[in-house]
Design an enzyme around this catalytic site. Structure first.
Site, mmCIF file in Angstrom:
data_model
loop_
_atom_site.group_PDB
_atom_site.id
_atom_site.type_symbol
_atom_site.label_atom_id
_atom_site.label_comp_id
_atom_site.label_asym_id
_atom_site.label_seq_id
_atom_site.Cartn_x
_atom_site.Cartn_y
_atom_site.Cartn_z
ATOM 1 N N ILE A 164 4.147 5.550 4.114
ATOM 2 C CA ILE A 164 5.172 5.184 4.834
ATOM 3 C C ILE A 164 4.857 3.749 5.628
ATOM 4 C CG2 ILE A 164 6.902 5.748 6.943
ATOM 5 C CD1 ILE A 164 5.924 8.802 6.312
ATOM 6 N N LYS A 165 5.769 2.766 5.521
ATOM 7 C CA LYS A 165 5.755 1.446 6.215
ATOM 8 C C LYS A 165 5.343 1.736 7.461
ATOM 9 C CE LYS A 165 8.452 -1.565 3.149
ATOM 10 N NZ LYS A 165 9.199 -2.488 2.844
ATOM 11 N N GLY A 166 4.530 0.811 7.877
ATOM 12 C CA GLY A 166 4.280 0.774 9.518
ATOM 13 C C GLY A 166 5.328 -0.251 10.255
ATOM 14 N N ALA A 178 0.858 -1.322 0.022
ATOM 15 C CA ALA A 178 0.191 0.042 0.110
ATOM 16 C C ALA A 178 0.828 1.144 0.020
ATOM 17 C CB ALA A 178 -0.868 -0.072 1.278
ATOM 18 N N PRO A 179 0.457 2.231 -0.683
ATOM 19 C CA PRO A 179 1.134 3.824 -0.627
ATOM 20 C C PRO A 179 1.408 4.140 0.811
ATOM 21 C CG PRO A 179 -1.006 4.020 -1.502
ATOM 22 C CD PRO A 179 -0.669 2.588 -1.361
ATOM 23 N N ASP A 234 -13.699 1.786 10.374
ATOM 24 C CA ASP A 234 -14.007 0.545 10.952
ATOM 25 C C ASP A 234 -13.418 -0.507 10.182
ATOM 26 O OD1 ASP A 234 -15.706 -1.396 11.886
ATOM 27 O OD2 ASP A 234 -17.283 -1.466 10.602
#
Length: 589
Positions: A332-334, A329-330, A385
């Site tokens: 910043i990486k978590g 996903a676009p 949600d």
């Protein structure tokens, strides 16, 4: 007893077993739906009493109700019919027996989902196919009706517009008196004239269709309907609120699909609605909001498990009719979640990583607890949600190679390859939004100062509304918020959220010595729950021009007094007003 008699008895028991198990499961569902409808009736009473704390408690209990009833049914099947667990070949017959019981049932689609929930706890995953469970729906719900019609029709040409509106407003038999109904009706008529400016005229087909149950949520009750004139549909919602004396008033007229989509947003709590035939209500809502998936509508009216069933079917239908691949996903990486998406499908898939890099101090169960906390909490339109699934099988060849390698490396304990499928042991799925940091950068590049100002103002509003609802977001960086298609800012990173009442908001004490002033580390004591809002300046909005726009409305977020005041209101039981429509839409009183 002779050997022949024993054989006959065993055969008779086996032949009747599917029907008995089917009846046991359906009895479990019927009990669940009876309690579900009772919760909607209780919500009406709590609304009339303005018992907002009890309403929040009822909302939490209703969310947990489904799993409790499923577990009761699973326990009943395992205890009374141990053969169901040992002999999986019974289940095609059980499914057929169950299907025969759904003739004339008023909630067949929900009953099928309940059956699936029970069966999937008893069966091994290899039996999750249409022979044993309802992979596809078994009963059509189109034009399904109950004892009473789902909605009623009113004809303003016959009885006059104001009389029609009075009949609608008073027809739900709320116990409270009205503050000033004549004033409210004038406001409604004035708003309708804005919607239908002259020379618009009433046509012979003019009618107002209104659902027969109010939609209760938080401190509001909503009339939901549509006005039809000259073959054109005009969806509407009318919120009914209370003043401090418990008197009712009509607060606004919301019209058009866009305003109703915000009202039914995935970032808001579920409505309480008394529905004998939920499929009828969903069909009506689909007329009003054709862009809203059925899955999300079922969730909006509190039938979250049915929403999950439809979403899962939609996902696999989409996979069958598309060829693009899952990618990271676009944004910043978590550090806690690995997030990927299918570009042609507007959702993201979030897996908990096996290991969290410092400074994250939380484990897998802690992350799950945070997501459950959000599920049970009033999301006030500011928290997305989340659909939680176990054992989700996706086509292996639809994953980009780099993503697949990262999933194996970072989430190896919860993903496995099974033939041509990648099985996700545990996954959260959310609506895809543009990360707020990317949105802000885009607006800055475009030089769109007004939209940038609006986005940063809404960012601060999101933080404040979460605080007012009892949620301290913890990590408030821009990257942890998303922007919906309606340009609304929503929080979606939950691993550091905390209840507001658990936090201690402190002011940084002045330095006592010259060494204190020069120290790179805090020179003051810091407790585990201590928060120093003055330090927020370092990370809320970094770029100076954007920070100046943010401070036009939200410099108070740096003041501990702001946060302490929120805590005091929460302790006093005050539930702040958060309207799912703009302030300018509200009627004058």
């Amino acid at each position: 007893m002779s050997a022949v008699s024993k054989v006959v008895q065993v055969h008779e028991r086996r032949s009747s077993l599917p029907q008995e198990i089917a009846r046991t499961i359906l009895a479990g569902f019927d009990r669940h739906y009876q309690l579900f409808r009772q919760a909607a009736l209780d919500a009406k009473t709590l609304f009339e009493r303005a018992a907002w704390g009890e309403m929040r408690r009822l909302a939490r209990e209703r969310i947990q109700m489904y799993d409790l009833r499923v577990q009761e049914a699973v326990d009943a099947v395992r205890t009374r019919y141990p053969e169901a667990e040992r002999d999986e070949a019974l289940w095609p017959a059980i499914k057929l027996a169950y299907l025969s019981l759904l003739h004339d049932h008023k909630q067949p689609e929900c009953a099928e989902t309940f059956y699936n929930s029970v069966a999937c706890q008893v069966l091994h995953r290899r039996y999750y196919h249409n022979d044993c469970i309802f992979w596809r729906p078994g009963v059509a719900t189109e034009h399904l009706e109950g004892e009473a019609p789902t909605y009623c029709c009113h004809y303003p040409i016959k009885q006059g517009l104001r009389r029609t509106l009075r009949e609608i407003a008073t027809g739900f038999q709320l116990a409270n008196p009205w503050e000033n109904l004549e004033r409210d009706l004038r406001n409604l008529v004035r708003a309708l004239r804005t919607l239908f400016p002259r020379p618009a005229r009433a046509q012979p087909d003019l009618q107002v269709q209104v659902l027969n149950s109010l939609f209760f949520r938080n401190k509001g009750a909503y009339i939901i309907g549509r006005l039809i004139n000259d073959g054109q549909d005009h969806p509407f919602a009318i919120p009914i609120l209370q003043n401090e004396r418990g008197e009712l008033y009509l607060d606004a007229l919301l019209t058009g699909e866009d305003q109703l989509l915000v009202l039914f947003s995935f970032a808001r709590a579920y409505f309480f609605v008394d529905m004998e035939v939920p499929a009828g209500y969903i069909s009506f809502l689909r007329w009003l909001m054709p862009r809203k998936p059925r899955a999300e509508l079922y969730m909006a009216v509190g039938l979250a498990k049915q929403g999950k069933t439809l979403f899962y079917r939609d996902l696999h239908y989409h996979l069958r009719h598309s060829t693009d691949r899952f990618v990271e996903a676009p944004g910043i990486k978590g550090m806690v979640m690995l997030v990927f998406t299918l570009p042609s499908f507007p959702y993201v898939f979030k897996l908990i990583r096996d290991r969290f890099a410092p400074p994250k101090d939380i484990d897998r169960q802690g992350v799950k607890d945070k997501y459950l906390m959000v599920k049970l909490h009033d999301r006030v339109g500011r928290m997305a949600d989340t659909l939680e699934y176990s054992l989700v099988a996706l086509p292996l060849n639809r994953f980009e190679k780099d993503l697949l390698e990262e999933l194996r490396r970072e989430c190896g304990s919860t993903v496995e390859v099974d033939g041509d499928q990648l099985v996700l042991g545990h996954v959260y799925i959310e609506r895809r939004m543009q990360p707020l940091n990317l949105h802000v950068e885009e607006l800055k590049r475009d030089g769109d100062i007004e939209r940038l100002r609006a986005a940063l103002r809404d960012y601060g509003n999101a933080i404040k509304e979460l605080a007012g609802a009892g949620i301290f977001p913890g990590d408030m960086l821009l990257k942890n918020f998303g922007v919906t298609r309606h340009d609304r800012v929503v929080f979606y990173d939950y691993d550091e959220i905390q209840p507001m009442e658990d936090m201690v908001f402190r002011r940084i004490p002045p330095p006592k010595t010259y060494e204190d002033e020069l120290s790179a580390e805090p020179y003051w004591s810091v407790g585990p729950a201590d928060v120093f809002p003055e330090q927020f300046e370092r990370f809320l909005v970094g770029e100076p021009r954007s920070r100046a726009l943010f401070y036009e409305h939200h410099r108070d977020l740096l003041d501990p007094a702001f946060w302490s005041a929120k805590q005091e209101r929460l302790k006093a039981g005050v539930q702040e007003d958060v309207f799912p429509y703009p302030e300018e839409a509200r009627f004058p009183r």
